[in-house]
Design a protein around this motif. Structure first.
Motif, PDB file in Angstrom:
ATOM      1  N   PRO A 235       0.865  -1.044   0.038  1.00  0.00           N
ATOM      2  CA  PRO A 235       0.133   0.102   0.009  1.00  0.00           C
ATOM      3  C   PRO A 235       0.779   1.230   0.157  1.00  0.00           C
ATOM      4  O   PRO A 235       0.648   2.297  -0.836  1.00  0.00           O
ATOM      5  CB  PRO A 235      -0.983  -0.120   1.365  1.00  0.00           C
ATOM      6  CG  PRO A 235      -0.457  -1.561   1.984  1.00  0.00           C
ATOM      7  CD  PRO A 235       0.597  -2.039   1.162  1.00  0.00           C
ATOM      8  N   LEU A 236       1.793   1.037   0.672  1.00  0.00           N
ATOM      9  CA  LEU A 236       2.816   2.674   0.952  1.00  0.00           C
ATOM     10  C   LEU A 236       3.405   2.841  -0.560  1.00  0.00           C
ATOM     11  O   LEU A 236       3.570   3.861  -1.095  1.00  0.00           O
ATOM     12  CB  LEU A 236       3.942   1.917   1.769  1.00  0.00           C
ATOM     13  CG  LEU A 236       4.512   3.352   2.631  1.00  0.00           C
ATOM     14  CD1 LEU A 236       3.535   4.235   3.059  1.00  0.00           C
ATOM     15  CD2 LEU A 236       5.589   2.748   3.757  1.00  0.00           C
ATOM     16  N   ILE A 237       3.951   1.658  -1.179  1.00  0.00           N
ATOM     17  CA  ILE A 237       4.389   1.771  -2.418  1.00  0.00           C
ATOM     18  C   ILE A 237       3.658   2.425  -3.563  1.00  0.00           C
ATOM     19  O   ILE A 237       3.735   3.209  -4.246  1.00  0.00           O
ATOM     20  CB  ILE A 237       5.301   0.548  -2.958  1.00  0.00           C
ATOM     21  CG1 ILE A 237       6.341   0.320  -1.887  1.00  0.00           C
ATOM     22  CG2 ILE A 237       5.630   0.500  -4.439  1.00  0.00           C
ATOM     23  CD1 ILE A 237       7.159  -1.140  -2.292  1.00  0.00           C
ATOM     24  N   ALA A 238       2.273   1.788  -3.527  1.00  0.00           N
ATOM     25  CA  ALA A 238       1.309   2.140  -4.025  1.00  0.00           C
ATOM     26  C   ALA A 238       0.785   3.818  -4.150  1.00  0.00           C
ATOM     27  O   ALA A 238       0.737   4.312  -5.099  1.00  0.00           O
ATOM     28  CB  ALA A 238      -0.083   1.492  -4.065  1.00  0.00           C
ATOM     29  N   VAL A 239       0.926   4.038  -2.930  1.00  0.00           N
ATOM     30  CA  VAL A 239       0.654   5.652  -2.652  1.00  0.00           C
ATOM     31  C   VAL A 239       1.764   6.417  -3.317  1.00  0.00           C
ATOM     32  O   VAL A 239       1.858   7.392  -4.018  1.00  0.00           O
ATOM     33  CB  VAL A 239       0.439   6.143  -1.174  1.00  0.00           C
ATOM     34  CG1 VAL A 239       0.671   7.356  -0.858  1.00  0.00           C
ATOM     35  CG2 VAL A 239      -0.644   5.206  -0.495  1.00  0.00           C
ATOM     36  N   THR A 240       3.106   6.187  -2.906  1.00  0.00           N
ATOM     37  CA  THR A 240       4.168   6.495  -3.442  1.00  0.00           C
ATOM     38  C   THR A 240       4.140   6.762  -4.962  1.00  0.00           C
ATOM     39  O   THR A 240       4.419   7.739  -5.495  1.00  0.00           O
ATOM     40  CB  THR A 240       5.543   5.853  -3.113  1.00  0.00           C
ATOM     41  OG1 THR A 240       5.601   5.680  -1.712  1.00  0.00           O
ATOM     42  CG2 THR A 240       6.721   6.705  -3.444  1.00  0.00           C
TER      43      THR A 240
END
Lengths: 282, 247
Positions: A262-267
Protein backbone atom coordinates in the motif's frame (compact mmCIF):
# COMPACT_ATOMS: atom_id res chain seq x y z
CA UNK A 1 -13.56 20.11 -32.54
CA UNK A 2 -16.45 18.28 -34.08
CA UNK A 3 -16.92 14.93 -32.48
CA UNK A 4 -20.50 13.99 -33.19
CA UNK A 5 -20.92 14.45 -36.91
CA UNK A 6 -17.44 13.38 -37.95
CA UNK A 7 -17.26 10.50 -40.43
CA UNK A 8 -13.77 8.95 -40.42
CA UNK A 9 -12.01 8.81 -43.76
CA UNK A 10 -11.06 5.62 -45.56
CA UNK A 11 -7.43 6.12 -44.52
CA UNK A 12 -8.33 6.58 -40.84
CA UNK A 13 -10.44 3.38 -40.89
CA UNK A 14 -7.53 1.44 -42.36
CA UNK A 15 -5.18 2.88 -39.70
CA UNK A 16 -7.61 1.96 -36.88
CA UNK A 17 -7.99 -1.61 -38.19
CA UNK A 18 -4.21 -1.98 -38.43
CA UNK A 19 -3.74 -0.72 -34.85
CA UNK A 20 -6.38 -3.19 -33.56
CA UNK A 21 -4.57 -6.10 -35.23
CA UNK A 22 -1.28 -4.88 -33.73
CA UNK A 23 -2.83 -4.76 -30.25
CA UNK A 24 -4.12 -8.33 -30.46
CA UNK A 25 -0.73 -9.49 -31.73
CA UNK A 26 1.11 -7.70 -28.86
CA UNK A 27 -1.14 -9.29 -26.22
CA UNK A 28 -0.55 -12.76 -27.69
CA UNK A 29 3.23 -12.27 -27.73
CA UNK A 30 3.27 -10.98 -24.15
CA UNK A 31 1.12 -13.89 -22.90
CA UNK A 32 3.19 -16.59 -24.56
CA UNK A 33 6.56 -15.15 -23.50
CA UNK A 34 5.33 -14.84 -19.91
CA UNK A 35 4.06 -18.42 -19.94
CA UNK A 36 7.35 -19.69 -21.36
CA UNK A 37 9.49 -17.87 -18.80
CA UNK A 38 7.22 -18.95 -15.92
CA UNK A 39 7.34 -22.61 -16.94
CA UNK A 40 11.12 -22.43 -17.26
CA UNK A 41 11.48 -20.97 -13.75
CA UNK A 42 9.15 -23.54 -12.14
CA UNK A 43 10.90 -26.41 -13.88
CA UNK A 44 14.36 -25.09 -12.95
CA UNK A 45 13.50 -24.59 -9.27
CA UNK A 46 11.41 -27.70 -8.65
CA UNK A 47 13.76 -29.81 -10.75
CA UNK A 48 16.77 -28.82 -8.68
CA UNK A 49 18.34 -31.76 -6.82
CA UNK A 50 17.87 -30.11 -3.39
CA UNK A 51 14.33 -28.84 -4.00
CA UNK A 52 12.60 -31.32 -1.67
CA UNK A 53 14.84 -30.41 1.26
CA UNK A 54 14.49 -26.64 0.64
CA UNK A 55 10.71 -27.02 0.37
CA UNK A 56 10.55 -28.80 3.71
CA UNK A 57 12.74 -26.31 5.61
CA UNK A 58 11.48 -23.05 4.03
CA UNK A 59 7.93 -23.68 2.81
CA UNK A 60 6.27 -25.91 5.38
CA UNK A 61 2.59 -24.84 5.49
CA UNK A 62 1.97 -26.30 8.96
CA UNK A 63 4.90 -24.46 10.56
CA UNK A 64 3.92 -21.29 8.70
CA UNK A 65 0.45 -21.45 10.20
CA UNK A 66 1.80 -22.08 13.71
CA UNK A 67 4.28 -19.19 13.47
CA UNK A 68 1.79 -16.73 12.03
CA UNK A 69 0.26 -15.38 15.31
CA UNK A 70 3.64 -14.60 16.86
CA UNK A 71 5.00 -13.02 13.68
CA UNK A 72 1.81 -10.99 13.26
CA UNK A 73 2.08 -9.76 16.86
CA UNK A 74 5.65 -8.71 16.09
CA UNK A 75 4.54 -7.02 12.89
CA UNK A 76 2.05 -4.95 14.87
CA UNK A 77 5.03 -3.51 16.77
CA UNK A 78 6.71 -2.73 13.43
CA UNK A 79 3.61 -0.91 12.22
CA UNK A 80 3.24 1.20 15.36
CA UNK A 81 6.94 2.02 15.41
CA UNK A 82 6.86 2.87 11.69
CA UNK A 83 4.01 5.34 12.11
CA UNK A 84 5.65 7.11 15.07
CA UNK A 85 9.15 7.11 13.60
CA UNK A 86 8.01 8.26 10.14
CA UNK A 87 6.07 11.16 11.67
CA UNK A 88 8.98 12.06 13.93
CA UNK A 89 11.61 11.82 11.19
CA UNK A 90 9.54 13.87 8.73
CA UNK A 91 9.01 16.59 11.32
CA UNK A 92 12.67 16.60 12.36
CA UNK A 93 13.83 16.64 8.73
CA UNK A 94 11.58 19.57 7.89
CA UNK A 95 12.71 21.57 10.92
CA UNK A 96 16.40 20.92 10.20
CA UNK A 97 15.99 21.82 6.52
CA UNK A 98 14.27 25.12 7.39
CA UNK A 99 16.93 25.92 10.02
CA UNK A 100 19.62 25.43 7.39
CA UNK A 101 18.02 28.09 5.17
CA UNK A 102 18.00 30.80 7.87
CA UNK A 103 20.23 33.73 7.07
CA UNK A 104 21.91 36.31 9.24
CA UNK A 105 24.73 36.13 11.78
CA UNK A 106 22.43 35.41 14.77
CA UNK A 107 21.50 32.07 13.27
CA UNK A 108 25.07 30.95 12.61
CA UNK A 109 25.17 28.48 15.53
CA UNK A 110 21.76 27.08 14.56
CA UNK A 111 22.86 26.64 10.94
CA UNK A 112 26.14 25.06 12.01
CA UNK A 113 24.36 22.65 14.38
CA UNK A 114 21.83 21.66 11.72
CA UNK A 115 24.57 21.11 9.13
CA UNK A 116 26.66 19.12 11.63
CA UNK A 117 23.64 16.98 12.43
CA UNK A 118 22.93 16.05 8.80
CA UNK A 119 26.61 15.29 8.16
CA UNK A 120 26.93 13.12 11.28
CA UNK A 121 23.77 11.08 11.06
CA UNK A 122 23.95 10.46 7.34
CA UNK A 123 27.44 9.09 7.83
CA UNK A 124 26.78 7.06 10.97
CA UNK A 125 25.51 3.47 10.43
CA UNK A 126 22.04 3.00 11.93
CA UNK A 127 23.16 -0.04 13.95
CA UNK A 128 25.79 2.01 15.75
CA UNK A 129 23.26 4.75 16.58
CA UNK A 130 20.92 2.04 17.87
CA UNK A 131 23.54 0.46 20.11
CA UNK A 132 24.70 3.84 21.43
CA UNK A 133 21.18 4.90 22.32
CA UNK A 134 19.69 1.62 23.56
CA UNK A 135 22.74 0.25 25.35
CA UNK A 136 24.84 3.34 26.03
CA UNK A 137 22.25 5.84 27.20
CA UNK A 138 20.52 3.56 29.77
CA UNK A 139 24.01 2.91 31.17
CA UNK A 140 24.00 6.50 32.42
CA UNK A 141 21.38 5.34 34.97
CA UNK A 142 19.60 8.67 34.85
CA UNK A 143 16.25 9.14 36.52
CA UNK A 144 13.16 8.76 34.30
CA UNK A 145 14.98 6.93 31.51
CA UNK A 146 12.51 6.07 28.71
CA UNK A 147 12.09 2.38 27.77
CA UNK A 148 14.39 0.77 25.21
CA UNK A 149 11.65 0.85 22.58
CA UNK A 150 11.47 4.65 22.74
CA UNK A 151 15.26 4.96 22.62
CA UNK A 152 15.37 2.62 19.61
CA UNK A 153 12.68 4.68 17.91
CA UNK A 154 14.71 7.79 18.66
CA UNK A 155 17.72 6.24 16.91
CA UNK A 156 15.58 5.65 13.82
CA UNK A 157 14.17 9.19 13.91
CA UNK A 158 17.65 10.71 14.27
CA UNK A 159 19.11 8.65 11.43
CA UNK A 160 16.25 9.09 8.98
CA UNK A 161 15.76 12.74 9.97
CA UNK A 162 19.19 13.42 8.50
CA UNK A 163 18.24 11.95 5.13
CA UNK A 164 14.82 13.55 5.04
CA UNK A 165 16.29 16.96 5.94
CA UNK A 166 18.41 16.82 2.80
CA UNK A 167 15.40 15.82 0.69
CA UNK A 168 13.41 18.75 2.11
CA UNK A 169 16.36 21.08 1.54
CA UNK A 170 16.61 20.00 -2.09
CA UNK A 171 12.90 20.79 -2.42
CA UNK A 172 13.29 24.22 -0.83
CA UNK A 173 16.19 25.05 -3.11
CA UNK A 174 14.25 23.89 -6.16
CA UNK A 175 11.70 26.67 -5.72
CA UNK A 176 12.76 29.37 -8.19
CA UNK A 177 14.14 32.64 -6.71
CA UNK A 178 11.51 34.54 -8.73
CA UNK A 179 8.87 33.04 -6.44
CA UNK A 180 10.66 34.53 -3.42
CA UNK A 181 10.99 37.87 -5.21
CA UNK A 182 7.25 37.88 -5.96
CA UNK A 183 6.36 37.05 -2.35
CA UNK A 184 8.74 39.60 -0.86
CA UNK A 185 7.56 42.27 -3.33
CA UNK A 186 4.08 41.81 -1.86
CA UNK A 187 5.43 42.69 1.56
CA UNK A 188 5.50 39.17 2.99
CA UNK A 189 8.22 38.63 5.57
CA UNK A 190 10.86 35.93 5.14
CA UNK A 191 8.95 33.64 7.48
CA UNK A 192 5.61 34.23 5.72
CA UNK A 193 7.30 33.61 2.37
CA UNK A 194 8.65 30.30 3.63
CA UNK A 195 5.36 29.26 5.19
CA UNK A 196 2.95 30.24 2.40
CA UNK A 197 5.00 30.18 -0.81
CA UNK A 198 8.21 28.13 -0.57
CA UNK A 199 7.39 25.18 1.71
CA UNK A 200 4.04 24.22 0.09
CA UNK A 201 5.73 24.02 -3.31
CA UNK A 202 8.86 22.33 -1.95
CA UNK A 203 6.98 19.61 -0.05
CA UNK A 204 4.76 18.83 -3.04
CA UNK A 205 7.79 18.50 -5.26
CA UNK A 206 9.72 16.14 -2.97
CA UNK A 207 6.74 14.05 -1.78
CA UNK A 208 7.79 11.04 -3.96
CA UNK A 209 11.40 10.77 -2.64
CA UNK A 210 10.14 11.42 0.92
CA UNK A 211 7.70 8.52 0.71
CA UNK A 212 10.44 6.39 -0.82
CA UNK A 213 12.53 6.97 2.30
CA UNK A 214 9.52 6.01 4.44
CA UNK A 215 9.35 2.69 2.55
CA UNK A 216 13.03 2.16 3.38
CA UNK A 217 12.37 3.10 7.01
CA UNK A 218 9.71 0.41 7.19
CA UNK A 219 12.38 -2.27 6.76
CA UNK A 220 14.88 -0.68 9.13
CA UNK A 221 12.27 -0.39 11.88
CA UNK A 222 12.88 -4.10 12.56
CA UNK A 223 16.43 -3.35 13.68
CA UNK A 224 15.18 -2.20 17.09
CA UNK A 225 14.85 -5.91 17.86
CA UNK A 226 18.65 -5.88 18.25
CA UNK A 227 18.01 -4.05 21.52
CA UNK A 228 15.42 -6.50 22.81
CA UNK A 229 11.87 -5.67 21.68
CA UNK A 230 10.27 -8.49 19.69
CA UNK A 231 9.31 -7.37 16.19
CA UNK A 232 8.25 -9.58 13.27
CA UNK A 233 11.80 -10.61 12.28
CA UNK A 234 12.72 -11.41 15.88
CA UNK A 235 9.50 -13.40 16.36
CA UNK A 236 10.35 -15.37 13.21
CA UNK A 237 13.86 -15.97 14.54
CA UNK A 238 12.46 -17.33 17.80
CA UNK A 239 10.01 -19.58 15.96
CA UNK A 240 12.83 -20.81 13.73
CA UNK A 241 14.97 -21.66 16.73
CA UNK A 242 12.09 -23.67 18.22
CA UNK A 243 11.28 -25.71 15.08
CA UNK A 244 14.68 -25.89 13.35
CA UNK A 245 12.81 -24.75 10.25
CA UNK A 246 13.21 -21.50 8.30
CA UNK A 247 9.57 -21.16 7.22
CA UNK A 248 8.78 -18.42 9.80
CA UNK A 249 11.31 -16.15 8.06
CA UNK A 250 9.44 -16.62 4.79
CA UNK A 251 6.19 -15.79 6.60
CA UNK A 252 7.71 -12.58 7.98
CA UNK A 253 9.10 -11.69 4.56
CA UNK A 254 5.73 -12.14 2.87
CA UNK A 255 4.05 -10.02 5.54
CA UNK A 256 6.63 -7.24 5.09
CA UNK A 257 6.00 -7.16 1.35
CA UNK A 258 2.22 -7.09 1.93
CA UNK A 259 2.72 -4.19 4.35
CA UNK A 260 4.88 -2.31 1.85
CA UNK A 261 2.51 -2.68 -1.10
CA UNK A 262 0.00 0.00 0.00
CA UNK A 263 2.80 2.42 0.88
CA UNK A 264 4.54 1.83 -2.45
CA UNK A 265 1.22 2.23 -4.28
CA UNK A 266 0.66 5.57 -2.57
CA UNK A 267 4.21 6.64 -3.50
CA UNK A 268 3.64 5.72 -7.16
CA UNK A 269 0.33 7.55 -7.18
CA UNK A 270 1.85 10.71 -5.67
CA UNK A 271 4.76 10.54 -8.13
CA UNK A 272 2.42 10.20 -11.07
CA UNK A 273 0.24 13.04 -9.87
CA UNK A 274 3.14 15.44 -9.36
CA UNK A 275 4.62 14.49 -12.74
CA UNK A 276 1.29 15.22 -14.39
CA UNK A 277 0.93 18.51 -12.52
CA UNK A 278 4.39 19.65 -13.56
CA UNK A 279 3.67 18.91 -17.20
CA UNK A 280 0.74 21.33 -17.03
CA UNK A 281 -2.17 18.95 -16.40
CA UNK A 282 -4.78 19.46 -13.72
CA UNK B 1 5.90 66.67 -5.05
CA UNK B 2 8.09 63.76 -5.97
CA UNK B 3 6.76 60.37 -4.91
CA UNK B 4 9.99 58.60 -5.80
CA UNK B 5 13.42 60.16 -5.95
CA UNK B 6 16.52 58.13 -6.79
CA UNK B 7 19.88 59.86 -6.43
CA UNK B 8 23.25 58.60 -7.58
CA UNK B 9 22.29 54.92 -7.61
CA UNK B 10 25.13 52.50 -8.11
CA UNK B 11 24.94 48.74 -8.36
CA UNK B 12 27.60 46.21 -9.27
CA UNK B 13 27.25 42.56 -10.12
CA UNK B 14 30.45 40.52 -10.11
CA UNK B 15 32.61 43.52 -11.01
CA UNK B 16 30.29 44.84 -13.73
CA UNK B 17 28.63 48.20 -13.08
CA UNK B 18 24.92 47.78 -13.73
CA UNK B 19 23.72 51.12 -12.33
CA UNK B 20 26.09 54.07 -12.54
CA UNK B 21 25.23 57.33 -10.69
CA UNK B 22 21.64 57.02 -11.84
CA UNK B 23 19.11 59.74 -10.99
CA UNK B 24 15.37 59.43 -11.43
CA UNK B 25 12.44 61.44 -10.09
CA UNK B 26 8.83 60.36 -10.38
CA UNK B 27 6.00 62.70 -9.41
CA UNK B 28 2.72 61.44 -8.03
CA UNK B 29 0.29 60.27 -10.77
CA UNK B 30 3.15 60.33 -13.24
CA UNK B 31 3.95 57.42 -15.59
CA UNK B 32 7.63 57.00 -16.42
CA UNK B 33 8.76 54.56 -19.11
CA UNK B 34 12.28 53.14 -18.96
CA UNK B 35 13.62 52.14 -22.35
CA UNK B 36 16.99 50.76 -23.34
CA UNK B 37 18.72 47.63 -24.52
CA UNK B 38 18.82 44.44 -22.45
CA UNK B 39 21.43 44.84 -19.74
CA UNK B 40 21.08 48.63 -19.61
CA UNK B 41 19.92 48.42 -15.99
CA UNK B 42 16.13 48.80 -16.27
CA UNK B 43 15.21 45.69 -14.28
CA UNK B 44 17.99 46.26 -11.74
CA UNK B 45 16.72 49.78 -11.13
CA UNK B 46 13.20 48.47 -10.43
CA UNK B 47 14.54 45.72 -8.14
CA UNK B 48 16.64 48.25 -6.21
CA UNK B 49 13.67 50.60 -5.79
CA UNK B 50 11.68 47.67 -4.36
CA UNK B 51 14.64 46.77 -2.10
CA UNK B 52 14.88 43.30 -3.63
CA UNK B 53 18.53 44.11 -4.39
CA UNK B 54 20.94 46.02 -2.16
CA UNK B 55 22.44 49.24 -3.51
CA UNK B 56 26.16 49.84 -3.66
CA UNK B 57 25.66 53.59 -3.44
CA UNK B 58 23.03 56.33 -3.67
CA UNK B 59 19.68 56.87 -2.00
CA UNK B 60 16.07 56.05 -2.81
CA UNK B 61 13.33 58.20 -1.30
CA UNK B 62 9.68 57.21 -1.28
CA UNK B 63 7.28 59.92 -0.12
CA UNK B 64 10.27 61.82 1.24
CA UNK B 65 11.46 58.88 3.36
CA UNK B 66 14.91 57.43 2.71
CA UNK B 67 14.02 53.78 2.13
CA UNK B 68 17.61 52.82 1.24
CA UNK B 69 18.53 53.34 4.90
CA UNK B 70 19.32 49.83 6.20
CA UNK B 71 17.40 50.58 9.41
CA UNK B 72 14.16 50.86 7.42
CA UNK B 73 11.89 47.82 7.60
CA UNK B 74 12.01 46.62 3.97
CA UNK B 75 8.80 44.60 4.34
CA UNK B 76 6.86 47.71 5.32
CA UNK B 77 8.27 49.59 2.33
CA UNK B 78 7.38 46.84 -0.13
CA UNK B 79 3.76 46.89 1.00
CA UNK B 80 3.52 50.38 -0.46
CA UNK B 81 5.05 49.36 -3.79
CA UNK B 82 3.44 46.95 -6.22
CA UNK B 83 5.69 45.02 -8.56
CA UNK B 84 4.84 43.01 -11.68
CA UNK B 85 7.40 40.75 -13.31
CA UNK B 86 8.13 39.72 -16.88
CA UNK B 87 7.46 36.04 -16.12
CA UNK B 88 4.26 36.78 -14.07
CA UNK B 89 5.64 34.86 -11.03
CA UNK B 90 2.21 33.75 -9.88
CA UNK B 91 2.26 31.14 -7.11
CA UNK B 92 1.47 27.89 -8.95
CA UNK B 93 0.12 26.08 -5.87
CA UNK B 94 -2.49 28.75 -5.16
CA UNK B 95 -5.66 29.56 -7.07
CA UNK B 96 -6.14 32.97 -8.67
CA UNK B 97 -8.16 34.12 -5.67
CA UNK B 98 -5.58 32.81 -3.19
CA UNK B 99 -2.75 34.47 -5.14
CA UNK B 100 -4.52 37.81 -4.85
CA UNK B 101 -5.66 37.51 -1.22
CA UNK B 102 -2.34 36.19 0.15
CA UNK B 103 -0.84 39.60 0.92
CA UNK B 104 -4.06 41.29 2.10
CA UNK B 105 -4.69 38.40 4.51
CA UNK B 106 -1.15 37.70 5.75
CA UNK B 107 0.43 41.14 5.52
CA UNK B 108 -2.51 43.44 6.18
CA UNK B 109 -4.34 40.92 8.43
CA UNK B 110 -7.66 41.40 6.68
CA UNK B 111 -10.47 38.93 7.25
CA UNK B 112 -10.72 36.25 4.59
CA UNK B 113 -14.22 37.22 3.45
CA UNK B 114 -13.26 40.86 3.15
CA UNK B 115 -10.08 40.11 1.20
CA UNK B 116 -11.92 37.75 -1.13
CA UNK B 117 -14.69 40.26 -1.79
CA UNK B 118 -12.11 42.87 -2.71
CA UNK B 119 -10.24 40.39 -4.94
CA UNK B 120 -13.42 39.34 -6.75
CA UNK B 121 -14.32 42.96 -7.36
CA UNK B 122 -10.88 43.66 -8.84
CA UNK B 123 -11.11 40.51 -10.98
CA UNK B 124 -14.56 41.46 -12.24
CA UNK B 125 -13.27 44.85 -13.23
CA UNK B 126 -10.60 43.30 -15.47
CA UNK B 127 -12.97 40.67 -16.87
CA UNK B 128 -11.47 37.69 -15.01
CA UNK B 129 -14.27 37.18 -12.52
CA UNK B 130 -14.99 33.68 -13.82
CA UNK B 131 -11.37 32.54 -13.34
CA UNK B 132 -11.18 33.21 -9.58
CA UNK B 133 -10.93 29.53 -8.66
CA UNK B 134 -8.65 28.47 -11.53
CA UNK B 135 -4.97 27.66 -10.99
CA UNK B 136 -2.35 29.72 -12.85
CA UNK B 137 -1.37 26.88 -15.21
CA UNK B 138 -4.94 26.91 -16.56
CA UNK B 139 -4.70 30.55 -17.67
CA UNK B 140 -3.25 32.08 -20.82
CA UNK B 141 -0.14 34.25 -20.47
CA UNK B 142 -2.20 37.41 -20.81
CA UNK B 143 -4.63 36.26 -18.13
CA UNK B 144 -1.76 35.32 -15.81
CA UNK B 145 -0.17 38.71 -16.22
CA UNK B 146 -3.47 40.47 -15.56
CA UNK B 147 -3.88 38.39 -12.38
CA UNK B 148 -0.33 39.37 -11.37
CA UNK B 149 -1.25 43.05 -11.80
CA UNK B 150 -4.42 42.55 -9.74
CA UNK B 151 -2.34 40.77 -7.07
CA UNK B 152 -0.06 43.81 -6.83
CA UNK B 153 -3.04 46.19 -6.78
CA UNK B 154 -4.71 44.31 -3.91
CA UNK B 155 -2.10 45.88 -1.60
CA UNK B 156 -3.34 49.36 -2.63
CA UNK B 157 0.20 50.45 -3.53
CA UNK B 158 1.36 54.06 -3.84
CA UNK B 159 3.63 53.12 -6.71
CA UNK B 160 3.63 50.34 -9.33
CA UNK B 161 6.81 48.95 -10.85
CA UNK B 162 6.24 47.04 -14.09
CA UNK B 163 9.20 45.06 -15.38
CA UNK B 164 8.73 44.29 -19.08
CA UNK B 165 5.32 42.90 -18.32
CA UNK B 166 4.46 42.10 -21.96
CA UNK B 167 7.82 40.69 -23.08
CA UNK B 168 6.91 37.07 -22.37
CA UNK B 169 3.50 37.28 -24.03
CA UNK B 170 2.33 36.09 -27.43
CA UNK B 171 1.72 39.14 -29.64
CA UNK B 172 -2.07 38.72 -29.66
CA UNK B 173 -2.16 38.77 -25.84
CA UNK B 174 -0.14 41.96 -25.37
CA UNK B 175 -3.14 44.20 -25.99
CA UNK B 176 -5.21 43.02 -23.03
CA UNK B 177 -2.35 43.71 -20.60
CA UNK B 178 -1.61 47.13 -22.10
CA UNK B 179 -5.31 48.03 -21.87
CA UNK B 180 -5.17 47.30 -18.16
CA UNK B 181 -2.13 49.56 -17.68
CA UNK B 182 -3.94 52.28 -19.63
CA UNK B 183 -6.86 51.99 -17.16
CA UNK B 184 -4.43 52.24 -14.25
CA UNK B 185 -3.07 55.47 -15.67
CA UNK B 186 -6.59 56.80 -16.04
CA UNK B 187 -7.13 56.01 -12.34
CA UNK B 188 -4.09 58.15 -11.51
CA UNK B 189 -1.70 55.34 -10.51
CA UNK B 190 1.96 56.33 -10.33
CA UNK B 191 3.97 53.88 -12.42
CA UNK B 192 7.51 53.16 -13.51
CA UNK B 193 7.56 50.68 -16.37
CA UNK B 194 10.47 49.08 -18.14
CA UNK B 195 9.31 48.29 -21.65
CA UNK B 196 10.25 47.34 -25.18
CA UNK B 197 6.87 48.53 -26.51
CA UNK B 198 7.89 51.92 -27.89
CA UNK B 199 4.46 52.65 -29.29
CA UNK B 200 2.91 52.04 -25.90
CA UNK B 201 5.58 54.09 -24.12
CA UNK B 202 4.80 56.98 -26.43
CA UNK B 203 1.08 56.67 -25.74
CA UNK B 204 0.96 56.09 -22.00
CA UNK B 205 4.13 57.65 -20.55
CA UNK B 206 4.41 61.22 -19.31
CA UNK B 207 8.15 60.86 -19.42
CA UNK B 208 10.50 58.47 -21.19
CA UNK B 209 13.97 57.72 -19.85
CA UNK B 210 16.54 56.11 -22.10
CA UNK B 211 19.01 54.02 -20.10
CA UNK B 212 22.41 52.97 -21.35
CA UNK B 213 25.18 51.32 -19.34
CA UNK B 214 23.36 52.00 -16.07
CA UNK B 215 22.76 55.73 -16.60
CA UNK B 216 19.85 57.85 -17.77
CA UNK B 217 21.30 59.15 -21.03
CA UNK B 218 18.24 61.09 -22.10
CA UNK B 219 14.84 61.79 -20.62
CA UNK B 220 11.85 63.94 -21.41
CA UNK B 221 8.38 63.84 -22.96
CA UNK B 222 7.90 60.81 -25.22
CA UNK B 223 7.56 62.88 -28.41
CA UNK B 224 10.94 64.38 -27.77
CA UNK B 225 12.92 61.31 -26.65
CA UNK B 226 11.34 58.94 -29.17
CA UNK B 227 10.79 61.51 -31.94
CA UNK B 228 13.72 63.91 -31.81
CA UNK B 229 16.39 62.36 -29.62
CA UNK B 230 19.41 64.57 -29.06
CA UNK B 231 21.86 61.95 -27.81
CA UNK B 232 23.66 59.80 -30.40
CA UNK B 233 23.20 56.65 -28.30
CA UNK B 234 19.46 57.19 -28.09
CA UNK B 235 19.31 57.64 -31.86
CA UNK B 236 21.35 54.51 -32.41
CA UNK B 237 19.07 52.49 -30.08
CA UNK B 238 15.89 53.76 -31.73
CA UNK B 239 17.28 53.08 -35.20
CA UNK B 240 17.86 49.46 -34.24
CA UNK B 241 14.33 49.22 -32.82
CA UNK B 242 12.90 50.61 -36.05
CA UNK B 243 14.97 48.18 -38.10
CA UNK B 244 13.57 45.33 -36.01
CA UNK B 245 10.07 46.60 -36.81
CA UNK B 246 9.20 47.31 -33.18
CA UNK B 247 8.20 50.97 -33.55
Amino acid sequence: MTVLDHIPSEAQLRRAAYRRRQTVYSVLVAASSTAALGTLLVVAVTGAPGWERVRRSFLDPEIAWDALPAVLAGLWLNVRLLVCCAAGALLLGLVIAVLRTLRGPIFFPVRALAAGYTYTFRGLPLIIVLYLLTLGVPGLRLQGMPPVLVLGGLALVLTYGGYLAEVFRAGIESVHPSQLAAARSLGLTYRQTMRHVVLPQAVRRVAPPLLNDVVALQKDVGLVSLAGPIDAVRAAQIATAQTFNYTPYVVAGVLFVLLAIPLIAVTDWVTLRSARRQSGGS
Amino acid sequence: MALLRCRGLRKEYAGAVVLDRLDLTVAEHQVVALIGASGSGKSTLLRCVNLLDDLDDGTVELDGEDISDPRVDADRVRRRIGMVFQAYNLFPHLSVLENITLAPRRVHRRARAEAEAQARELLDRVGLGDRADAYPDRLSGGQQQRVAIVRALANSPRLMLLDEVTSALDPELVGEVLAMIRDLKADGMTMVLATHEMGFAREVADEVCFLDAGRVVESGPPEQVLGEPTQPRTRQFLRRIIEAGRL
